[in-house]
Design a protein around this motif. Structure first.
Motif, PDB file in Angstrom:
ATOM      1  N   ASN A 217       0.949  -1.124  -0.004  1.00 40.25           N
ATOM      2  CA  ASN A 217      -0.057  -0.200  -0.292  1.00 40.25           C
ATOM      3  C   ASN A 217       0.851   1.091  -0.002  1.00 40.25           C
ATOM      4  O   ASN A 217       1.108   1.944   0.790  1.00 40.25           O
ATOM      5  CB  ASN A 217      -0.700   0.077   1.241  1.00 40.25           C
ATOM      6  CG  ASN A 217      -2.314   0.567   1.010  1.00 40.25           C
ATOM      7  OD1 ASN A 217      -2.159   0.276   0.646  1.00 40.25           O
ATOM      8  ND2 ASN A 217      -2.782  -0.494   1.787  1.00 40.25           N
ATOM      9  N   ASN A 218       1.232   1.698  -1.377  1.00 45.03           N
ATOM     10  CA  ASN A 218       2.220   2.441  -1.004  1.00 45.03           C
ATOM     11  C   ASN A 218       2.481   4.237  -1.794  1.00 45.03           C
ATOM     12  O   ASN A 218       3.018   4.720  -2.043  1.00 45.03           O
ATOM     13  CB  ASN A 218       3.369   1.820  -1.942  1.00 45.03           C
ATOM     14  CG  ASN A 218       4.663   2.994  -2.627  1.00 45.03           C
ATOM     15  OD1 ASN A 218       5.758   3.543  -2.074  1.00 45.03           O
ATOM     16  ND2 ASN A 218       4.500   3.490  -3.589  1.00 45.03           N
ATOM     17  N   ALA A 219       1.203   3.881  -2.862  1.00 43.31           N
ATOM     18  CA  ALA A 219       0.293   5.689  -3.445  1.00 43.31           C
ATOM     19  C   ALA A 219       0.433   5.764  -2.239  1.00 43.31           C
ATOM     20  O   ALA A 219      -0.517   5.665  -1.353  1.00 43.31           O
ATOM     21  CB  ALA A 219      -0.680   5.127  -3.649  1.00 43.31           C
ATOM     22  N   GLY A 220       0.623   7.362  -2.568  1.00 44.25           N
ATOM     23  CA  GLY A 220       0.756   8.504  -1.520  1.00 44.25           C
ATOM     24  C   GLY A 220       1.547  10.354  -2.908  1.00 44.25           C
ATOM     25  O   GLY A 220       2.162  10.157  -3.801  1.00 44.25           O
ATOM     26  N   ILE A 221       0.907  11.246  -1.244  1.00 41.45           N
ATOM     27  CA  ILE A 221       1.191  12.658  -2.222  1.00 41.45           C
ATOM     28  C   ILE A 221       1.796  13.070  -0.994  1.00 41.45           C
ATOM     29  O   ILE A 221       1.454  12.520  -0.606  1.00 41.45           O
ATOM     30  CB  ILE A 221       0.065  13.343  -2.810  1.00 41.45           C
ATOM     31  CG1 ILE A 221      -1.001  13.292  -1.473  1.00 41.45           C
ATOM     32  CG2 ILE A 221       0.380  12.289  -3.965  1.00 41.45           C
ATOM     33  CD1 ILE A 221      -2.021  14.455  -2.647  1.00 41.45           C
TER      34      ILE A 221
ATOM     35  N   ASN B  23      -3.314   9.506   1.168  1.00 36.55           N
ATOM     36  CA  ASN B  23      -2.106   8.345   1.956  1.00 36.55           C
ATOM     37  C   ASN B  23      -2.899   8.058   3.429  1.00 36.55           C
ATOM     38  O   ASN B  23      -2.228   6.950   3.856  1.00 36.55           O
ATOM     39  CB  ASN B  23      -1.788   9.673   2.618  1.00 36.55           C
ATOM     40  CG  ASN B  23      -0.469  10.681   1.293  1.00 36.55           C
ATOM     41  OD1 ASN B  23      -0.657  10.235   0.353  1.00 36.55           O
ATOM     42  ND2 ASN B  23       0.128  11.158   2.253  1.00 36.55           N
ATOM     43  N   LEU B  24      -4.192   8.102   3.848  1.00 37.83           N
ATOM     44  CA  LEU B  24      -4.744   7.407   4.576  1.00 37.83           C
ATOM     45  C   LEU B  24      -6.239   6.354   4.029  1.00 37.83           C
ATOM     46  O   LEU B  24      -6.638   5.153   4.621  1.00 37.83           O
ATOM     47  CB  LEU B  24      -5.266   8.647   5.994  1.00 37.83           C
ATOM     48  CG  LEU B  24      -6.180   7.080   7.329  1.00 37.83           C
ATOM     49  CD1 LEU B  24      -5.107   6.213   7.912  1.00 37.83           C
ATOM     50  CD2 LEU B  24      -6.015   8.790   7.989  1.00 37.83           C
TER      51      LEU B  24
ATOM     52  N   ALA C 212      -1.577  17.255   7.704  1.00 39.04           N
ATOM     53  CA  ALA C 212      -2.361  16.710   6.983  1.00 39.04           C
ATOM     54  C   ALA C 212      -1.669  15.203   6.825  1.00 39.04           C
ATOM     55  O   ALA C 212      -1.902  13.979   6.837  1.00 39.04           O
ATOM     56  CB  ALA C 212      -2.547  16.777   5.342  1.00 39.04           C
ATOM     57  N   TYR C 213      -0.055  15.433   6.181  1.00 37.30           N
ATOM     58  CA  TYR C 213       1.164  14.437   5.741  1.00 37.30           C
ATOM     59  C   TYR C 213       0.834  13.506   6.893  1.00 37.30           C
ATOM     60  O   TYR C 213       1.297  12.778   7.511  1.00 37.30           O
ATOM     61  CB  TYR C 213       1.767  15.023   4.826  1.00 37.30           C
ATOM     62  CG  TYR C 213       2.832  14.032   4.433  1.00 37.30           C
ATOM     63  CD1 TYR C 213       2.810  13.418   3.371  1.00 37.30           C
ATOM     64  CD2 TYR C 213       4.293  13.149   5.582  1.00 37.30           C
ATOM     65  CE1 TYR C 213       3.534  12.620   3.002  1.00 37.30           C
ATOM     66  CE2 TYR C 213       4.351  11.955   4.621  1.00 37.30           C
ATOM     67  CZ  TYR C 213       4.487  11.644   3.974  1.00 37.30           C
ATOM     68  OH  TYR C 213       4.702  10.684   3.291  1.00 37.30           O
ATOM     69  N   THR C 214       1.726  13.973   8.555  1.00 38.39           N
ATOM     70  CA  THR C 214       2.117  13.471   9.701  1.00 38.39           C
ATOM     71  C   THR C 214       0.544  13.272  10.229  1.00 38.39           C
ATOM     72  O   THR C 214       0.734  11.668  10.716  1.00 38.39           O
ATOM     73  CB  THR C 214       1.492  14.454  11.043  1.00 38.39           C
ATOM     74  OG1 THR C 214       1.706  16.158  10.587  1.00 38.39           O
ATOM     75  CG2 THR C 214       4.065  15.061   9.847  1.00 38.39           C
ATOM     76  N   ALA C 215      -0.589  13.876   9.815  1.00 33.88           N
ATOM     77  CA  ALA C 215      -1.861  13.176  10.267  1.00 33.88           C
ATOM     78  C   ALA C 215      -2.481  11.492   9.739  1.00 33.88           C
ATOM     79  O   ALA C 215      -2.929  10.689  10.225  1.00 33.88           O
ATOM     80  CB  ALA C 215      -3.062  14.224  10.253  1.00 33.88           C
TER      81      ALA C 215
END
Ligand SMILES: NC(=O)c1ccc[n+]([C@@H]2O[C@H](COP(=O)([O-])OP(=O)(O)OC[C@H]3O[C@@H](n4cnc5c(N)ncnc54)[C@H](O)[C@@H]3O)[C@@H](O)[C@H]2O)c1
Length: 250
Positions: free
Chosen positions: A89-93, A114-115, A154-157
């Motif tokens: 599960n690698n897709a991310g921005i 991402n989540l 948002a990224y860290t959340a």
């Protein structure tokens, strides 16, 4: 061959860590579904890898922020390959901005990919793995899943959510023979970091005791271990691949 005959899905497989993971899995004997939002790039890369690895690489496009597309992706993989042994599960921005300037739409977009995207893919895979009584899911988290960093609310959340959701899914599906783990990369030299200026890159390099950014293959090797039977007693873990970044923090 460490993944002989395994059927593995990698999202975000057309670039960076995902692409390196597709290549490592093919080298170790797996059949790989490369999935990505970037359709023409993914198709071209998969065609090349398919020719190089005797017909074991298939591209199926999907946007992980769409439940319809994710469900269709897993269904198609099952139809084409018969099973789903492993998932990355690698897709991310990324997303770097002062928090007061982040709109609801900006925040939601990062969480959706991402989540929630990680959950969507896991849910669709788990439905298949449950029937197989086996499977291994690896979620891409981050050092920023356990530590904060300015301008990445948002990224860290999202990444913090991925770390703890991984533990929950691991507990929930252990009795079905399904393992769920996460990887926590430090800063890895991929297109995701292209937006950062040289000064910031140098600063980030200095935060890794090994004195450099990581390479995509180094994360791919950790994925290879976690997805394989070599990690048969590992579940609910968040394996840091961070050049020591987190070692001195508590
Ligand atoms: N590079 C780093 O420093 C770093 C550090 C920690 C964690 N990570 C994580 O590693 C993962 C891979 O990152 P990378 O550095 O290889 O980035 P990358 O930009 O090179 O690759 C990401 C891929 O995901 C795809 N993607 C983006 N949105 C998508 C969507 N909605 N649906 C499907 N695919 C989509 C992109 O098209 C791209 O091919 C991400 O989850 C990222 O958060 C990266």
């Amino acid at each position: 061959m460490r993944l002989q005959d395994k059927k593995i899905l990698i999202t975000g497989g057309a670039s960076g860590i995902g692409l390196a993971s597709v290549e490592r899995c093919l080298e170790e004997g797996a059949s790989v579904v490369m999935s990505d939002l970037a359709t023409s790039k993914g198709e071209a890369l998969a065609k090349e890898l398919d020719a190089k690895h005797s017909g074991r690489c298939l591209f199926i496009p999907a946007d992980v922020s769409s439940t319809t597309e994710v469900d269709a992706l897993l269904n198609k993989m099952q139809q084409e390959l018969g099973r789903v042994d492993g998932v990355f599960n690698n897709a991310g921005i990324g997303g770097l901005a002062p928090s007061t300037e982040v709109t609801d739409e900006d925040f939601d977009k990062i969480l959706q990919i991402n989540l929630t995207g990680v959950f969507r893919v896991a849910r669709a895979a788990l439905k298949i793995m449950e029937k197989q009584d086996s499977g291994s899911i690896v979620n891409c988290a981050s050092i920023l899943g356990v530590f904060g960093q300015s301008q990445t609310a948002a990224y860290t959340a999202a990444k913090g959510g991925v770390v703890n959701m991984t533990r929950t899914l691991a507990l929930e599906y252990a009795s079905k023979g399904i393992r769920v783990n996460a990887i926590g990369p430090g800063y890895i030299d991929t297109p995701l970091l292209e937006a950062l200026d040289d000064e910031l890159k140098q600063f980030l390099i200095g935060m890794h005791p090994l004195g450099r950014l990581g390479r995509s293959e180094e994360v791919a090797n950790a994925f290879l271990f976690l997805v394989s039977d070599e990690a048969s007693f590992v579940t609910g873990a968040h394996l840091m691949v961070d050049g020591g970044f987190t070692a001195g923090k508590s």
